[in-house]
Design a protein around this motif. Structure first.
Motif, PDB file in Angstrom:
ATOM      1  N   VAL A 217      -0.987   7.964  32.455  1.00 16.12           N
ATOM      2  CA  VAL A 217      -1.323   8.234  31.069  1.00 16.12           C
ATOM      3  C   VAL A 217      -0.758   7.104  30.209  1.00 16.12           C
ATOM      4  O   VAL A 217       0.291   7.232  29.608  1.00 16.12           O
TER       5      VAL A 217
ATOM      6  N   LEU B 125      -9.935  14.935  28.509  1.00 16.04           N
ATOM      7  CA  LEU B 125      -8.780  15.795  28.749  1.00 16.04           C
ATOM      8  C   LEU B 125      -8.688  16.937  27.742  1.00 16.04           C
ATOM      9  O   LEU B 125      -8.120  17.984  28.053  1.00 16.04           O
TER      10      LEU B 125
ATOM     11  N   LEU C 285      -7.418  22.272  26.095  1.00 19.90           N
ATOM     12  CA  LEU C 285      -7.070  21.439  27.247  1.00 19.90           C
ATOM     13  C   LEU C 285      -8.076  21.668  28.362  1.00 19.90           C
ATOM     14  O   LEU C 285      -8.416  22.814  28.662  1.00 19.90           O
TER      15      LEU C 285
ATOM     16  N   MET D 214      -7.202  17.562  33.933  1.00 19.42           N
ATOM     17  CA  MET D 214      -5.776  17.223  33.940  1.00 19.42           C
ATOM     18  C   MET D 214      -5.223  17.313  35.369  1.00 19.42           C
ATOM     19  O   MET D 214      -4.478  16.440  35.803  1.00 19.42           O
TER      20      MET D 214
ATOM     21  N   LEU E  67       0.671  15.035  28.273  1.00 20.97           N
ATOM     22  CA  LEU E  67      -0.453  15.073  27.342  1.00 20.97           C
ATOM     23  C   LEU E  67       0.033  15.243  25.906  1.00 20.97           C
ATOM     24  O   LEU E  67      -0.395  14.518  25.003  1.00 20.97           O
TER      25      LEU E  67
END
Length: 168
Positions: free
Chosen positions: A44, A111, A117, A122, A132
């Motif tokens: 990420v 995402l 979510l 994910m 996140l």
């Protein structure tokens, strides 16, 4: 080391066939490409310590397979030239042909959609709620409900579009 003990010919002559070096370099380049493209997760937006350590160890392990018993500088130059060639060719072919680009770059992955979510996506990239949420805060967004869309881009970066349509 005295100048008289310096063996210039051994530095500038092949100790392994140039064709073997190019073949070894090609095989290791494509093996490592597949590992990085399809096996490793996109992080990420950052390279973690364990990821960096893995890359260093992988590079050291790959070196033995690429260089074999080669010892001269010219052997190393042929090997490096082969790796640069494949890197350039992949970039060039990705630019020219959409099909190659789809193979070389991971597609973006949604995402978050409308404040929700997308847990399946994910999980696919092993992204935790904490990662996140940290990324959302880094983008200047306080609450997940304010996010219209959040993508993990092909390069591992995050793009966030807020509910009001502004890019974060």
């Amino acid at each position: 080391m005295s100048l008289s003990s310096f063996d210039l010919p051994s530095v500038l002559t092949f100790t392994v066939s140039p064709l073997e070096l190019m073949l070894r370099g090609t095989l290791m380049y494509w093996f490592l490409f597949v590992v990085f493209r399809f096996v490793l997760r996109r992080d990420v937006g950052a390279l973690g310590l364990s990821d960096f350590l893995f890359v260093v160890i992988l590079g050291d392990a790959a070196q033995n397979g690429m260089i074999g018993s080669a010892t001269s500088a010219i052997d190393g130059m042929v090997l490096i030239g082969t790796l640069v060639f494949w890197s350039y060719m992949l970039d060039f072919m990705s630019f020219k042909f959409t099909l190659v680009q789809r193979f070389t770059a991971a597609p973006r992955l949604c995402l978050v959609r409308n404040g929700k979510l997308l847990r399946k996506n994910m999980r696919r990239e092993f992204i935790t709620d904490e990662e996140l949420n940290a990324k959302i805060r880094q983008e200047g967004v306080e609450d997940i409900a304010s996010v219209k869309l959040m993508y993990l881009e092909a390069d591992g970066e995050i793009s966030v579009i807020r509910q009001d349509g502004a890019m974060a």
